[in-house]
Enzyme design. Structure first.
Site, PDB file in Angstrom:
ATOM      1  N   ASP A  34      25.186  45.602  45.578  1.00  0.00           N
ATOM      2  CA  ASP A  34      26.333  44.697  45.674  1.00  0.00           C
ATOM      3  C   ASP A  34      26.046  43.397  44.934  1.00  0.00           C
ATOM      4  O   ASP A  34      24.887  43.079  44.637  1.00  0.00           O
ATOM      5  CB  ASP A  34      26.647  44.396  47.139  1.00  0.00           C
ATOM      6  N   ASP A  68      29.926  39.543  46.040  1.00  0.00           N
ATOM      7  CA  ASP A  68      29.832  39.959  47.438  1.00  0.00           C
ATOM      8  C   ASP A  68      29.478  38.767  48.319  1.00  0.00           C
ATOM      9  O   ASP A  68      30.338  38.075  48.804  1.00  0.00           O
ATOM     10  CB  ASP A  68      28.823  41.092  47.587  1.00  0.00           C
ATOM     11  N   ASP A 104      21.983  37.897  51.924  1.00  0.00           N
ATOM     12  CA  ASP A 104      21.960  38.981  52.908  1.00  0.00           C
ATOM     13  C   ASP A 104      20.533  39.183  53.397  1.00  0.00           C
ATOM     14  O   ASP A 104      19.601  39.307  52.589  1.00  0.00           O
ATOM     15  CB  ASP A 104      22.445  40.300  52.289  1.00  0.00           C
ATOM     16  N   ARG A 119      31.096  33.678  57.568  1.00  0.00           N
ATOM     17  CA  ARG A 119      29.690  34.098  57.576  1.00  0.00           C
ATOM     18  C   ARG A 119      28.725  32.972  57.216  1.00  0.00           C
ATOM     19  O   ARG A 119      28.039  33.011  56.206  1.00  0.00           O
ATOM     20  CB  ARG A 119      29.469  35.284  56.625  1.00  0.00           C
TER      21      ARG A 119
END
Length: 391
Positions: A189, A213, A217, A269
């Site tokens: 991603d 994206d 992460d 997020r």
């Protein structure tokens, strides 16, 4: 009686003035650096006041806080000093002088710096070897417009003072792996930095924005991560902690998020947590669209002395949780000494104790009063360092 010519007297006088100016200026700079250090957050105060930081770059490893702990494994005997001189990239056969050669080919302890300002367009994700430090201080380095960074199945990594943006998803293909051997890498991603089964990772003083994206992460069993002094902006999905609802191994994930600046124009997020635990402290939240902090699958979070400034229109609620799952109601989100402006609010878990981070002596730090947050985060993101004025 000894006769001294006027020229000798004049030069002695000039020399005395020069010496006086030199030591006075050096003393003044040292005094100024000390005063400047008192106004910095705990991490920056550890290295930035030193006017000779270039000669002592490795001092940085003693400055990390939170779950990453001290990064002293990245220096010492056998350390390779590597300088990037070439912005080009070959994902299969990296050339000496390129970033990929230093980050993927060289094994062992590697400290990577950059000869000059450069824009690096990676042809495939950069897979970084264990015990590698990427140190962008003193130059302006952009990793942008294609593939970005992947920290997979490695440990002891520092990413410091880099601008990472406009990252794009990548199709499967061959690439130099973190073990110095060419491997097949599947679909990736468009994240700025992705952690996969990684541990003891410090992400500090980077500017991340506008990727396909997410910006960061932390997935698939990654743990002992500190995310500090970064500037996250212009992004829908900012930071994901935990791979997916079914990946139970992330229950052991521990992440510290401290001294970061979120916004403007971040949607959600900051972070979103699954299964694991996060200590989120002394961060500045400059608005959001959907929510700032969210989670699912029984995550635990201690939000401590953060400044949440709600957007003028839209959601004022800081938190979000995914409902309709078995563990949906087991989440533990606690707010301790946070500050809320523009009508911001925080839905907390009631009737349960606030989980402590349980840091060891190398991880522990004192959380500052929320009144200091604007000041502590004013240098978030990649910083400009000069030879005359320091960092």
């Amino acid at each position: 009686m000894v006769y001294k010519s006027p020229n000798i007297i004049r030069w002695n006088f000039v020399l005395a003035i020069v010496i006086t100016i030199f030591f006075t200026s050096k003393f003044s700079f040292a005094k100024q650096s000390k005063l400047m250090g008192l106004k910095m957050n705990m991490i920056d105060r550890c290295w930035r006041p030193n006017p000779e930081w270039r000669k002592h770059r490795q001092q940085l490893v003693t400055c990390s806080i939170g779950y990453a702990g001290k990064m002293t494994n990245n220096i010492g005997k056998g350390l390779t000093h590597y300088k990037v001189t070439n912005p080009n990239d070959d994902p299969i056969n990296p050339q000496r002088g390129t970033l990929r050669y230093g980050a993927s080919v060289i094994q062992g302890k590697v400290w990577i710096t950059f000869k000059k300002d450069m824009d690096i367009k990676l042809m495939k994700p950069l897979l970084i070897s264990s015990f590698t430090t990427i140190d962008g201080r003193g130059v302006n380095v952009h990793v942008a417009d294609n593939a970005c960074l992947m920290i997979s199945k490695v440990t002891n990594i520092i990413i410091h003072n880099i601008r990472i943006h406009h990252c794009k998803a990548q199709t499967p293909g061959m690439v130099m792996g973190p073990n110095g051997k060419v491997i097949h890498l599947g679909q990736v991603d468009g994240d700025a930095i992705r952690l996969v089964t990684a541990s003891k990772i410090w992400i500090d003083h980077n500017t991340l924005y506008d990727c396909e994206d997410g910006l960061l992460d932390v997935t698939r069993g990654s743990t002992n991560v500190t995310v500090s002094n970064n500037w996250f902006r212009e992004q829908d999905k900012v930071m994901l902690l935990g791979h997916d609802d079914g990946y139970v191994r992330d229950i052991n994930m521990k992440v510290t998020v401290v001294y970061n600046h979120f916004g403007p124009n971040c949607n959600q997020r900051m972070p979103r947590i699954r299964h694991g635990y996060a200590h989120v402290a002394n961060n500045l939240y400059l608005g959001w669209m959907q929510y700032a902090i969210g989670g699912s699958m029984g995550p635990s979070l201690k939000s401590e002395s953060n400044l949440f400034i709600a957007p003028k229109v839209g959601s004022k609620e800081v938190t979000w949780r995914k409902i309709g799952h078995t563990n949906g109601d087991k989440w533990e989100f606690h707010s301790v000494r946070d500050s809320f402006e523009n009508g911001a609010s925080f839905a907390v878990t009631k009737g349960s104790r606030v989980q402590k981070p349980n840091y060891n002596k190398e991880q522990i730090f004192q959380v500052a009063d929320v009144k200091s947050v604007r000041f502590l985060t004013r240098s978030s993101g990649a910083i400009q360092c000069s030879k005359t004025s320091g960092c």
